[in-house]
Design an enzyme around this catalytic site. Structure first.
Site, mmCIF file in Angstrom:
data_model
loop_
_atom_site.group_PDB
_atom_site.id
_atom_site.type_symbol
_atom_site.label_atom_id
_atom_site.label_comp_id
_atom_site.label_asym_id
_atom_site.label_seq_id
_atom_site.Cartn_x
_atom_site.Cartn_y
_atom_site.Cartn_z
ATOM 1 C CB CYS A 149 38.245 -109.681 -39.144
ATOM 2 S SG CYS A 149 40.441 -110.073 -38.800
ATOM 3 C CG ASP A 209 42.042 -110.793 -42.039
ATOM 4 O OD1 ASP A 209 41.980 -110.011 -41.802
ATOM 5 O OD2 ASP A 209 40.739 -111.461 -41.997
ATOM 6 C CG ASP A 210 44.846 -109.519 -38.497
ATOM 7 O OD1 ASP A 210 44.650 -109.826 -38.622
ATOM 8 O OD2 ASP A 210 44.871 -110.897 -38.113
ATOM 9 C CG ASN A 223 43.159 -105.571 -37.982
ATOM 10 O OD1 ASN A 223 41.820 -106.019 -38.084
ATOM 11 N ND2 ASN A 223 44.288 -106.191 -38.222
#
Ligand SMILES: *[C@@H]1O[C@H](CO)[C@@H](O)[C@H](O)[C@H]1NC(C)=O
Ligand SMILES: *[C@@H]1O[C@H](CO)[C@@H](O)[C@H](O)[C@H]1NC(C)=O
Ligand SMILES: *[C@@H]1O[C@H](CO)[C@@H](O)[C@H](O)[C@H]1NC(C)=O
Ligand SMILES: *[C@@H]1O[C@H](CO)[C@@H](O)[C@H](O)[C@H]1NC(C)=O
Ligand SMILES: *[C@@H]1O[C@H](CO)[C@@H](O)[C@H](O)[C@H]1NC(C)=O
Ligand SMILES: *[C@@H]1O[C@H](CO)[C@@H](O)[C@H](O)[C@H]1NC(C)=O
Ligand SMILES: *[C@@H]1O[C@H](CO)[C@@H](O)[C@H](O)[C@H]1NC(C)=O
Ligand SMILES: *[C@@H]1O[C@H](CO)[C@@H](O)[C@H](O)[C@H]1NC(C)=O
Ligand SMILES: *[C@@H]1O[C@H](CO)[C@@H](O)[C@H](O)[C@H]1NC(C)=O
Ligand SMILES: *[C@@H]1O[C@H](CO)[C@@H](O)[C@H](O)[C@H]1NC(C)=O
Ligand SMILES: *[C@@H]1O[C@H](CO)[C@@H](O)[C@H](O)[C@H]1NC(C)=O
Ligand SMILES: *[C@@H]1O[C@H](CO)[C@@H](O)[C@H](O)[C@H]1NC(C)=O
Length: 505
Positions: free
Chosen positions: A94, A58-59, A330
């Site tokens: 997200c 995530d990220d 992302n």
């Protein structure tokens, strides 16, 4: 007792705690949809269809060294297979990005536009119209795969207005999903539709480790008669960046990279970038350096997860018949164009992600430069399972020919990047000068998003071009509409546009 994939009553039954909803006779009939000639050559002839594991962080950026802390992952996946050096997400946020992975579609086709229920993030309409046709749903119902999910799903998953944690999306035989957005402690998991609360004891509750443990348990107790698909979706390295105790002293000497656009005023950029303050205050820089270190610390537990998983696959003799993908939803920035920390922008740091894969038939240590988007993951995994992609409505295409090293594949030169900015109607009391219409104004009242941070871009990459063209939906169209070069676009109803320099981002 640590959380286990095993239900309280003992070993999971075949088909999981959630019984297969398909009658056996019908199931056999459906499996025909995926019977195929396995194309990897004679060595694998007669072998069972391959398993697939998808690890989603995530990220996690690619451009600012996001993969650097993951030494074991590099050795175990990248060095054993293929790294895609031009992998993009069609939306740098997200929920829209995750929806693109699951559906294989661009946001304008899956209609998940932001991280809220109103924007279709895990909404009732998403559940009704898109969720039944995700690639895991097809894998399970049409190809007979055992499917296992652990971790963060969609940001609004578990919302009471959308069925709560009792809602288990079609497609999953085993379901260990985080309620709502990324956390490390003090969270609720949906364990096959039943809420299980976790506290803050490291050895019982640290979410990255819980995900590793339930994944290993799945490998120990799954059925051996069908292939499997696992999706392991870690909260790391998303905020609140809580590292495992043993890693909280790591990377003390590391700071966010001072690359060419760090703390630089984006003078030719769209409005949102221009409102950032340059130079950033010292406290902002301190804050983003700290965030950068902590993000890397949380990734060390992801690296452990990858190692444990691969060892366990090997222990069970499954490793050479398993494709393992590693990617992120992302990118991220820390100080680029003086934006302290976030994603949501159309620049390389936010839209480019790591993408690694190893598996049967993929040669070691390869880099592939083709233009890839995460909408390709679903088609690739269905292709691996032998499903006819013509039967899907997906926008992406299978990466299998690239993974096999086929040299004469005709590939795309463009991907779309689409984003609908998030804002709030009231003014933020801590930054009254900034509102309404903006959001994420922290620190120093620099806003990382706004309703009018809405854009559509074409990212182009080929032998002769490396470009990005974007149009914005904001007020600046008025100031440039008499410009001869843009008249044509205005006539087509388009708004402010710009060619984005790839060199400076
Ligand atoms: C892959 O490359 C690394 C160097 O980057 C090397 O150490 C390793 O042995 C190579 N692995 C294989 C399987 O060729
Ligand atoms: C939400 O999804 C539905 C069904 O796909 C669509 O009709 C609707 O326009 C979407 N909402 C938004 C805000 O895009
Ligand atoms: C977890 O919840 C407890 C009790 O509410 C609280 O004291 C603690 O600070 C929380 N810990 C984290 C890491 O959020
Ligand atoms: C955390 O859990 C472990 C294992 O159950 C236990 O031994 C330990 O005492 C717990 N720690 C705290 C602070 O409660
Ligand atoms: C994961 O499993 C290991 C080995 O059984 C155990 O020591 C550890 O406490 C578990 N961690 C969590 C968070 O459940
Ligand atoms: C940080 O420290 C590690 C060893 O502790 C060293 O290998 C590395 O080069 C240092 N990095 C910087 C940027 O000083
Ligand atoms: C900010 O940091 C710079 C460089 O470290 C230093 O020269 C400057 O005095 C600091 N400014 C303030 C207001 O602390
Ligand atoms: C995996 O390894 C086993 C044992 O070495 C071998 O029998 C099998 O054919 C291999 N499978 C693939 C797909 O290479
Ligand atoms: C899928 O469609 C394409 C284009 O129409 C066609 O060339 C291809 O043969 C089809 N594939 C299958 C498996 O039917
Ligand atoms: C690629 O090469 C193979 C083998 O030479 C050939 O069969 C195939 O038609 C070629 N494909 C394209 C798209 O040129
Ligand atoms: C999310 O999108 C919906 C539909 O366009 C919109 O109503 C809502 O205000 C958006 N939420 C935010 C926080 O921008
Ligand atoms: C974007 O929205 C903000 C806040 O609503 C407003 O202040 C700004 O002028 C707008 N900019 C453009 C270019 O539309």
């Amino acid at each position: 007792m640590p959380l286990r994939a095993v239900p309280a009553s003992g070993r999971p039954r075949r088909g999981g705690v959630l019984r297969s909803q398909t009658a056996p006779g019908l199931r056999l009939l459906l499996l025909g949809a995926c019977l195929f000639a396995w194309p990897w050559g004679s060595e694998a002839a007669g072998a069972r269809r391959p398993n697939v594991v998808l690890i989603l962080t995530d990220d996690q950026d690619d451009l600012l060294g996001g993969m650097t802390p993951l030494k074991k992952t590099k050795a175990l996946i990248a060095d054993m297979g293929m790294s895609f050096s031009s992998a993009y997400v069609p939306s740098p946020l997200c929920c829209p990005s995750r929806a693109s992975i699951l559906t294989g579609k661009y946001p304008h086709n899956h209609h998940v536009v932001n991280n809220t229920l109103e924007g279709n993030c895990s909404s009732k309409l998403w559940q009704k119209i898109q969720e039944p046709y995700t690639f895991p749903a097809i894998l399970r119902s049409m190809c007979g795969y055992q499917t296992f999910f652990a971790g963060k799903y969609l940001n609004e998953y578990g919302a009471l207005d959308a069925g709560g944690v009792e809602h288990v999306p079609p497609g999953w035989s085993y379901w260990y999903a985080l309620e709502k957005n990324s956390k490390y402690y003090n969270y609720t998991l949906s364990v096959n539709g039943k809420a299980r609360k976790h506290g803050e004891n490291y050895s019982l509750d640290y979410l990255t480790d819980v995900l590793a443990n339930v994944s290993l348990d799945f490998l120990d107790y799954k059925s051996n008669s069908e292939p499997f698909f696992m999706m392991i979706s870690t909260p790391a390295p998303h905020s609140p960046w809580i590292a495992a105790p043993q890693y909280q002293k790591s990377f003390q000497n590391v700071s966010a990279p001072r690359n060419s656009n760090f703390n630089i005023y984006g003078k030719n950029k769209h409005w949102l970038i221009r409102q950032a303050k340059t130079p950033m205050t010292n406290s902002s820089i301190q804050f983003l350096d700290e965030a950068f270190r902590k993000r890397w610390q949380t990734l060390l537990s992801v690296d452990d997860l990858v190692e444990k998983l691969i060892r366990r696959l090997d222990f069970h003799g499954e490793l050479n018949n398993t494709f393992i993908f590693y990617t992120s939803d992302n990118g991220y920035h820390t100080g680029q164009f003086s934006l302290p920390i976030d994603k949501r922008q159309l620049y390389e740091f936010d839209i480019k992600v790591p993408l690694l894969v190893r598996g049967p038939g993929i040669k070691a240590n390869q880099t592939n430069q083709m233009l890839i988007a995460n909408i390709d993951l679903g088609p690739t995994i269905l292709d691996i399972a032998g499903y006819d992609l013509n039967k899907t409505q997906m926008d992406g295409r299978s990466l299998l020919p690239l993974m096999r090293g086929t040299s004469n594949v005709t590939w795309r030169s463009d991907v779309l990047v689409e984003y609908q900015g998030e804002g709030y109607n009231g003014s933020d009391p801590t930054c009254p000068a900034m509102g309404p219409g903006v959001s994420q104004c922290f620190p120093d009242c620099v806003c990382e998003d706004a309703y009018n941070n809405t854009y559509a871009c074409v990212r182009t990459m080929s032998k002769s071009w490396n470009l990005q063209y974007c149009e914005f939906d904001d007020q600046e169209v008025n100031s440039i509409k008499n410009h001869p070069r843009v008249a044509n676009f205005i006539n087509h109803g388009s708004k402010f546009f710009t060619w984005v320099s790839i060199k400076d981002n």
